[in-house]
Scaffold this motif. Structure first.
Motif, PDB file in Angstrom:
ATOM      1  N   TYR A   1     -27.220 -91.499 -32.578  1.00  0.00           N
ATOM      2  CA  TYR A   1     -27.448 -90.099 -32.470  1.00  0.00           C
ATOM      3  C   TYR A   1     -28.729 -89.531 -31.830  1.00  0.00           C
ATOM      4  CZ  TYR A   1     -29.171 -85.551 -34.738  1.00  0.00           C
ATOM      5  OH  TYR A   1     -29.430 -84.360 -34.994  1.00  0.00           O
ATOM      6  N   GLY A   2     -28.870 -88.280 -31.296  1.00  0.00           N
ATOM      7  CA  GLY A   2     -29.878 -87.873 -30.415  1.00  0.00           C
ATOM      8  C   GLY A   2     -30.108 -88.567 -29.011  1.00  0.00           C
ATOM      9  N   LYS A   3     -29.373 -89.623 -28.711  1.00  0.00           N
ATOM     10  CA  LYS A   3     -29.380 -90.336 -27.304  1.00  0.00           C
ATOM     11  C   LYS A   3     -28.379 -89.762 -26.247  1.00  0.00           C
ATOM     12  CE  LYS A   3     -30.797 -94.481 -29.649  1.00  0.00           C
ATOM     13  NZ  LYS A   3     -32.252 -94.264 -29.324  1.00  0.00           N
ATOM     14  N   LYS A   4     -28.958 -89.782 -25.043  1.00  0.00           N
ATOM     15  CA  LYS A   4     -28.268 -89.417 -23.904  1.00  0.00           C
ATOM     16  C   LYS A   4     -27.214 -90.585 -23.678  1.00  0.00           C
ATOM     17  CE  LYS A   4     -30.952 -86.201 -21.067  1.00  0.00           C
ATOM     18  NZ  LYS A   4     -31.462 -86.084 -19.828  1.00  0.00           N
ATOM     19  N   ASP A   5     -26.083 -90.298 -22.868  1.00  0.00           N
ATOM     20  CA  ASP A   5     -25.247 -91.572 -22.445  1.00  0.00           C
ATOM     21  C   ASP A   5     -25.966 -92.470 -21.325  1.00  0.00           C
ATOM     22  OD1 ASP A   5     -23.127 -90.074 -23.682  1.00  0.00           O
ATOM     23  OD2 ASP A   5     -22.830 -88.972 -21.715  1.00  0.00           O
ATOM     24  N   PRO A   6     -25.812 -93.778 -21.556  1.00  0.00           N
ATOM     25  CA  PRO A   6     -26.416 -94.562 -20.687  1.00  0.00           C
ATOM     26  C   PRO A   6     -26.375 -94.326 -19.115  1.00  0.00           C
ATOM     27  CG  PRO A   6     -25.349 -95.834 -22.268  1.00  0.00           C
ATOM     28  CD  PRO A   6     -25.119 -94.354 -22.461  1.00  0.00           C
ATOM     29  N   ASN A   7     -27.251 -94.555 -18.287  1.00  0.00           N
ATOM     30  CA  ASN A   7     -27.192 -94.369 -16.961  1.00  0.00           C
ATOM     31  C   ASN A   7     -26.787 -92.928 -16.529  1.00  0.00           C
ATOM     32  OD1 ASN A   7     -27.282 -96.906 -16.672  1.00  0.00           O
ATOM     33  ND2 ASN A   7     -25.053 -97.493 -16.293  1.00  0.00           N
ATOM     34  N   SER A   8     -27.335 -91.957 -17.199  1.00  0.00           N
ATOM     35  CA  SER A   8     -27.309 -90.664 -16.867  1.00  0.00           C
ATOM     36  C   SER A   8     -28.566 -89.979 -16.097  1.00  0.00           C
ATOM     37  CB  SER A   8     -27.308 -89.781 -18.344  1.00  0.00           C
ATOM     38  OG  SER A   8     -28.376 -90.083 -19.199  1.00  0.00           O
ATOM     39  N   LEU A   9     -29.050 -90.886 -15.322  1.00  0.00           N
ATOM     40  CA  LEU A   9     -30.194 -90.419 -14.241  1.00  0.00           C
ATOM     41  C   LEU A   9     -29.479 -90.399 -12.988  1.00  0.00           C
ATOM     42  CD1 LEU A   9     -33.421 -89.994 -14.357  1.00  0.00           C
ATOM     43  CD2 LEU A   9     -33.547 -92.198 -12.984  1.00  0.00           C
ATOM     44  N   PRO A  10     -30.033 -89.089 -12.240  1.00  0.00           N
ATOM     45  CA  PRO A  10     -29.220 -88.799 -10.937  1.00  0.00           C
ATOM     46  C   PRO A  10     -29.097 -90.002 -10.130  1.00  0.00           C
ATOM     47  CG  PRO A  10     -30.799 -87.056 -11.672  1.00  0.00           C
ATOM     48  CD  PRO A  10     -30.944 -88.057 -12.638  1.00  0.00           C
TER      49      PRO A  10
ATOM     50  N   THR B   1     -37.099 -92.187 -22.409  1.00  0.00           N
ATOM     51  CA  THR B   1     -36.488 -93.531 -22.401  1.00  0.00           C
ATOM     52  C   THR B   1     -37.433 -94.544 -21.794  1.00  0.00           C
ATOM     53  OG1 THR B   1     -34.716 -94.837 -22.052  1.00  0.00           O
ATOM     54  CG2 THR B   1     -34.988 -93.033 -20.336  1.00  0.00           C
ATOM     55  N   ARG B   2     -37.322 -95.794 -22.171  1.00  0.00           N
ATOM     56  CA  ARG B   2     -38.169 -96.645 -21.171  1.00  0.00           C
ATOM     57  C   ARG B   2     -37.121 -97.888 -20.853  1.00  0.00           C
ATOM     58  NH1 ARG B   2     -41.890-100.092 -25.165  1.00  0.00           N
ATOM     59  NH2 ARG B   2     -41.600-101.709 -23.821  1.00  0.00           N
ATOM     60  N   ASP B   3     -35.914 -97.608 -21.100  1.00  0.00           N
ATOM     61  CA  ASP B   3     -34.816 -98.795 -20.675  1.00  0.00           C
ATOM     62  C   ASP B   3     -33.627 -97.943 -20.014  1.00  0.00           C
ATOM     63  OD1 ASP B   3     -33.506 -97.661 -23.021  1.00  0.00           O
ATOM     64  OD2 ASP B   3     -33.526 -99.633 -24.058  1.00  0.00           O
ATOM     65  N   GLY B   4     -33.684 -96.870 -19.143  1.00  0.00           N
ATOM     66  CA  GLY B   4     -32.605 -96.313 -18.570  1.00  0.00           C
ATOM     67  C   GLY B   4     -31.503 -95.695 -19.682  1.00  0.00           C
ATOM     68  N   TYR B   5     -31.956 -95.089 -20.784  1.00  0.00           N
ATOM     69  CA  TYR B   5     -31.036 -94.420 -21.457  1.00  0.00           C
ATOM     70  C   TYR B   5     -30.236 -95.540 -22.558  1.00  0.00           C
ATOM     71  CZ  TYR B   5     -31.992 -90.571 -18.617  1.00  0.00           C
ATOM     72  OH  TYR B   5     -32.700 -89.457 -17.796  1.00  0.00           O
ATOM     73  N   SER B   6     -30.374 -96.951 -22.582  1.00  0.00           N
ATOM     74  CA  SER B   6     -29.735 -97.627 -23.088  1.00  0.00           C
ATOM     75  C   SER B   6     -29.902 -97.549 -24.604  1.00  0.00           C
ATOM     76  CB  SER B   6     -30.010 -99.273 -22.502  1.00  0.00           C
ATOM     77  OG  SER B   6     -29.377-100.084 -23.062  1.00  0.00           O
ATOM     78  N   ASP B   7     -31.157 -98.171 -25.045  1.00  0.00           N
ATOM     79  CA  ASP B   7     -31.404 -98.148 -26.358  1.00  0.00           C
ATOM     80  C   ASP B   7     -32.382 -97.430 -26.945  1.00  0.00           C
ATOM     81  OD1 ASP B   7     -29.361-100.331 -27.109  1.00  0.00           O
ATOM     82  OD2 ASP B   7     -30.608-101.640 -26.090  1.00  0.00           O
ATOM     83  N   THR B   8     -33.563 -97.117 -26.247  1.00  0.00           N
ATOM     84  CA  THR B   8     -34.704 -96.527 -26.533  1.00  0.00           C
ATOM     85  C   THR B   8     -34.822 -95.011 -26.257  1.00  0.00           C
ATOM     86  OG1 THR B   8     -35.938 -96.969 -24.499  1.00  0.00           O
ATOM     87  CG2 THR B   8     -35.966 -98.589 -26.170  1.00  0.00           C
ATOM     88  N   GLY B   9     -35.441 -94.192 -26.900  1.00  0.00           N
ATOM     89  CA  GLY B   9     -35.622 -92.880 -26.595  1.00  0.00           C
ATOM     90  C   GLY B   9     -34.642 -91.854 -27.229  1.00  0.00           C
ATOM     91  N   CYS B  10     -35.039 -90.580 -27.213  1.00  0.00           N
ATOM     92  CA  CYS B  10     -33.864 -89.678 -27.613  1.00  0.00           C
ATOM     93  C   CYS B  10     -34.407 -88.296 -27.154  1.00  0.00           C
ATOM     94  CB  CYS B  10     -33.998 -89.628 -29.296  1.00  0.00           C
ATOM     95  SG  CYS B  10     -35.508 -89.606 -29.714  1.00  0.00           S
ATOM     96  N   TYR B  11     -33.766 -87.287 -27.770  1.00  0.00           N
ATOM     97  CA  TYR B  11     -33.947 -85.867 -27.565  1.00  0.00           C
ATOM     98  C   TYR B  11     -34.981 -85.686 -28.887  1.00  0.00           C
ATOM     99  CZ  TYR B  11     -30.024 -84.465 -24.665  1.00  0.00           C
ATOM    100  OH  TYR B  11     -29.240 -84.164 -23.599  1.00  0.00           O
ATOM    101  N   ASN B  12     -35.846 -84.878 -28.492  1.00  0.00           N
ATOM    102  CA  ASN B  12     -36.977 -83.920 -29.232  1.00  0.00           C
ATOM    103  C   ASN B  12     -37.510 -84.825 -30.288  1.00  0.00           C
ATOM    104  OD1 ASN B  12     -35.979 -81.679 -27.919  1.00  0.00           O
ATOM    105  ND2 ASN B  12     -34.161 -81.295 -29.582  1.00  0.00           N
ATOM    106  N   LEU B  13     -37.390 -84.904 -31.588  1.00  0.00           N
ATOM    107  CA  LEU B  13     -38.026 -85.803 -32.569  1.00  0.00           C
ATOM    108  C   LEU B  13     -36.947 -86.714 -33.275  1.00  0.00           C
ATOM    109  CD1 LEU B  13     -40.626 -83.440 -34.120  1.00  0.00           C
ATOM    110  CD2 LEU B  13     -41.002 -84.911 -32.072  1.00  0.00           C
ATOM    111  N   ASP B  14     -35.704 -86.794 -32.486  1.00  0.00           N
ATOM    112  CA  ASP B  14     -34.620 -87.504 -33.169  1.00  0.00           C
ATOM    113  C   ASP B  14     -34.797 -89.024 -33.352  1.00  0.00           C
ATOM    114  OD1 ASP B  14     -33.114 -85.144 -33.507  1.00  0.00           O
ATOM    115  OD2 ASP B  14     -31.982 -85.645 -31.522  1.00  0.00           O
ATOM    116  N   CYS B  15     -35.897 -89.456 -32.806  1.00  0.00           N
ATOM    117  CA  CYS B  15     -36.303 -90.772 -33.106  1.00  0.00           C
ATOM    118  C   CYS B  15     -37.898 -90.648 -33.154  1.00  0.00           C
ATOM    119  CB  CYS B  15     -35.868 -91.777 -32.040  1.00  0.00           C
ATOM    120  SG  CYS B  15     -36.333 -91.527 -30.317  1.00  0.00           S
TER     121      CYS B  15
END
Length: 404
Positions: A131-140, A229-243
């Motif tokens: 919840y609140g995370k982007k798809d992995p590998n969603s950097l240009p 994110t600190r790992d290419g959207y894999s496990d860490t990070g999120c939108y806003n304050l979702d984490c």
């Protein structure tokens, strides 16, 4: 041939399993809601339907992060880029970015406004865990990589990119309300990136801008958002304050709230300035809107490579194309008009600047380049102006005779 008694037993077992799954999911949703929605000193109902909870600083979301259980919240930056007037950031002198919820009240002293997460917000998500995370590998990706993987990539971009060593970036971002197909999004943002190698799992990003994302927010309003994110959207990070991760400190600004005014075709153009910079003393990455509205910061130790600085800055638009139809999506980027339509028709970024390792703020003249993942669907047109500095128009309608 299956007996009727065996069939009945199988049906009952299936129903019981379904009920058990439903109960488990409901319990997981309840647990996440309890974690995200902190006790409020005051709750404010916004005219646009949001509920803003005023949360005391002692219940700040950052304390949910295992690295920051004993974090001392910094209430203002300890350093600024060269030439900035530090007193401009005095909270008594802040110029506000208007948000609709503030017409019905303000948060008390020593509290921060947090947009309440609703049950339906989580139900719409495909995964409670993500919840609140982007798809992995969603950097240009590079043009060549994107072209090779176009049938698999859901994300499309029109950007200006600069590479080097940076301690921050700035821009003024034009705001529109583009049409977005169900389950997709359209956004305009600034990326501050540390990409130390070709290993995507090592990518660190800080992102900020506006987005229209009905599947996340339940409506089609453009909303201020952040991401990390600190790992290419894999496990860490999120939108806003979702984490836990970003540390909001401003009692007047709710991350994830709607942008109050948007641009109109051939009419008034709405925009907001945004700055991200690295505090040379604490190492934290600070976020500022307008001329002096300090929103908060990402702690330095939240990251790996961004602790020392960024290697890349990107500005531009992004859309998600879920490819639910054989033709290209009709989700619009920016205003929905191509870049060549220009003023009051196409969306824009202006006054692009970077903050270098010497804390000097300057335009990236001569080093910036454009990137378009699918030019016939969404494009970009840069320029230089004596008032706008380095700028660009960008966007497009998606599906058209040349984009199928």
């Amino acid at each position: 041939m299956m007996s009727s008694s065996v069939l009945i037993i199988l049906i009952i077992a299936s129903v019981v399993a379904s009920i058990d799954f439903s109960d488990t999911r409901d319990a997981e949703i309840d647990q996440l809601l309890k974690k995200l929605n902190k006790p409020a000193l005051k709750s404010i109902k916004s005219p646009d339907g949001d509920i803003i909870d005023c949360v005391h600083m002692k219940n700040h979301p950052i304390y949910d992060h295992p690295l920051f259980k004993n974090h001392t919240i910094q209430l203002r930056p300890s350093s600024y880029p060269e030439g900035w007037n530090n007193e401009d950031s005095d909270t008594k002198k802040q110029s506000l970015v208007n948000q609709l919820w503030t017409v019905n009240g303000r948060c008390p002293k020593n509290s921060i406004p947090i947009r309440r997460t609703r049950r339906e917000d989580i139900v719409r998500a495909k995964s409670i865990k993500r919840y609140g995370k982007k798809d992995p590998n969603s950097l240009p990706q590079s043009k060549a990589t994107y072209s090779a993987n176009r049938n698999f990539s859901e994300h499309e971009y029109s950007q200006v990119v600069v590479k080097g060593k940076f301690h921050g970036a700035k821009a003024i971002i034009n705001v529109w309300k583009p049409y977005v197909q169900p389950d997709e999004f359209s956004l305009a943002q600034m990326w501050v990136v540390a990409r130390p190698s070709s290993n995507f799992s090592e990518v660190n990003t800080i992102e900020v801008g506006w987005q229209v994302y009905k599947n996340k927010y339940g409506d089609d309003f453009p909303r201020y958002f952040i991401y990390w994110t600190r790992d290419g959207y894999s496990d860490t990070g999120c939108y806003n304050l979702d984490c836990p991760g970003f540390v909001p400190i401003n009692q007047h600004f709710a991350i994830g709230a709607a942008v109050q005014s948007v641009s109109t075709l051939d009419g008034r153009q709405e925009q907001f300035p945004v700055t991200i910079w690295k505090d040379r003393h604490s190492g934290h990455w600070w976020l500022k809107f307008s001329t002096n509205l300090i929103i908060g910061y990402w702690p330095s130790t939240l990251f790996t490579h961004l602790q020392t600085g960024a290697t890349e800055v990107q500005w531009g638009g992004e859309i998600a194309n879920k490819k639910d139809q054989p033709q290209h999506t009709t989700t619009k980027m920016g205003s929905g008009n191509f870049a060549q339509e220009g003023w009051k028709k196409a969306s824009y970024f202006r006054n692009l600047e970077i903050i270098d390792e010497g804390e000097i703020t300057r335009p990236p003249f001569g080093t910036a380049y454009t990137y378009m993942s699918h030019e016939s669907c969404y494009n970009i047109k840069p320029g230089i102006h004596n008032v706008w500095g380095l700028y660009f128009y960008y966007g497009g309608p998606g599906r058209n005779p040349n984009c199928i």
